[in-house]
Write an enzyme that holds these catalytic residues in place. Sequence first.
Site, short mmCIF file in Angstrom:
data_model
loop_
_atom_site.label_atom_id
_atom_site.label_comp_id
_atom_site.label_asym_id
_atom_site.label_seq_id
_atom_site.Cartn_x
_atom_site.Cartn_y
_atom_site.Cartn_z
N ASP A 173 44.30 47.93 37.13
CA ASP A 173 44.17 47.39 35.77
C ASP A 173 42.72 47.40 35.29
O ASP A 173 42.40 47.85 34.19
CB ASP A 173 44.62 45.93 35.72
CG ASP A 173 46.09 45.76 35.98
OD1 ASP A 173 46.82 46.77 35.91
OD2 ASP A 173 46.51 44.63 36.25
N ILE A 174 41.86 46.86 36.13
CA ILE A 174 40.47 46.70 35.70
C ILE A 174 39.81 48.06 35.51
O ILE A 174 39.11 48.31 34.52
CB ILE A 174 39.68 45.86 36.74
CG1 ILE A 174 40.29 44.47 36.87
CG2 ILE A 174 38.20 45.77 36.38
CD1 ILE A 174 40.27 43.62 35.63
#
Length: 376
Positions: A173-174
């Site tokens: 995600d990051i």
Amino acid sequence: MPNSAPLSGLKVLDFSQFLAGPYASLRLADLGADVIKVERAGTGDLSRYLYVSDVQIDGESTIFHAINRGKRSISADLRKEEDRARIWALIEEADVVIQNFRPGVIERLGFGHEAVRARKPSIVYGSISGYGTGNDWEALPGQDLLAQARSGIMWLSGGAADGPVALGLPVADILAGAALAQGLLALLVRRGLTGEGGLVETSLIEAVCDLQFELLTTHFNDGGRAPQRPGNFPAHAYLAAPYGVYRTADGYVAIAMNSLDKLAACLSLDAPFSGLDPFRHRDAIKAELATHLETRSTDHWIAIFVAADIWAAPVLDWKGLVESGVLQSLDMLGEIDRGGHGMRSLRSPLRIDGARASADTPAPYLGGPAPEWRRG
Ligand SMILES: CC(C)(COP(=O)(O)OP(=O)(O)OC[C@H]1O[C@@H](n2cnc3c(N)ncnc32)[C@H](O)[C@@H]1OP(=O)(O)O)[C@@H](O)C(=O)NCCC(=O)NCCSC(=O)C(=O)O
């Protein structure tokens, strides 16, 4: 007189939810952009509640608040005409649109790239999916743990005799969010030079593959050999000794790439590693080091390593990290006050013109008050 924030005046309409898309828009908000979240009427961004742990703020998740600080919110049912009209009015003035629904969803809602570009050719549009499109995985749920599972990184992590281990943090995600922000900024530079809008797309799987570029490069070029799952010891599937994490009498030290002779000298080893090949004999070298290092404390070894400029570090927990004072010295720990409810939050990782570039106003209440664009 401080310079203005680099993205001051940039208007970002953000349809995204959970972590990946909101991380991209957080990066832009930190640089001064005005970010309006479009949240589903009724529920809002599901991460307001799905991420609720034992630490909450105002009944909502602190993670939601950390990832959405500095933004505002509009609540909309995108299937209703009057709400759609409000969103189109915001798009007319927006510079950037971001979305991270499953492929096809934003198109069905009528705000896909083609539809937006038709009304606003200069739009810079960013899209995150789980796995891209045109492959067997495209319709599958795109979530961090699942992308880790499909990418090889979970299989790689863990000890040789263990099962796979998920990284304890949402790397897919990051990194997808960070990559998207980079692409959006590149398109904004191009738009500044040529006036053209554009589309940047990435996915959780692309981001988490990029994270593995080093190991995948070796894998692609050694005939597809699967390395043994390395675990902590040795810590790197392909690198020579001493690279790894070693137990000490009271904790662990990580030792990166170093000259074996220098390492042996500073450790006063009885049997130095002369004549040993750091790659072919790495298991023997690491075993010898492990036996030696477990006899004394982490502080003992780190003092020796620091004095000799050996590339090594203690393995700290978060308490140790905070107690080091480094985050404080970098002004990276923030305090956010949301209507009398305070929380601590990590500020942006960037410093611009010598100051932390971080949007530290609280995350918005769902939908209100209905925002207008801020003037630059
Ligand atoms: C995260 C998801 C699996 C969640 O899947 P779903 O719950 O099925 O949500 P979807 O995004 O597909 O959207 C579901 C439906 O909501 C509808 N929808 C959404 N917003 C609105 C509004 N505002 N109004 C009306 N309807 C709406 C939309 O039309 C879809 O209906 P239909 O048109 O009828 O289908 C997926 O969004 C996804 O794969 N995203 C791409 C990768 C990604 O960025 N994932 C989040 C990473 S963060 C993460 O991993 C983590 O936090 O952990």
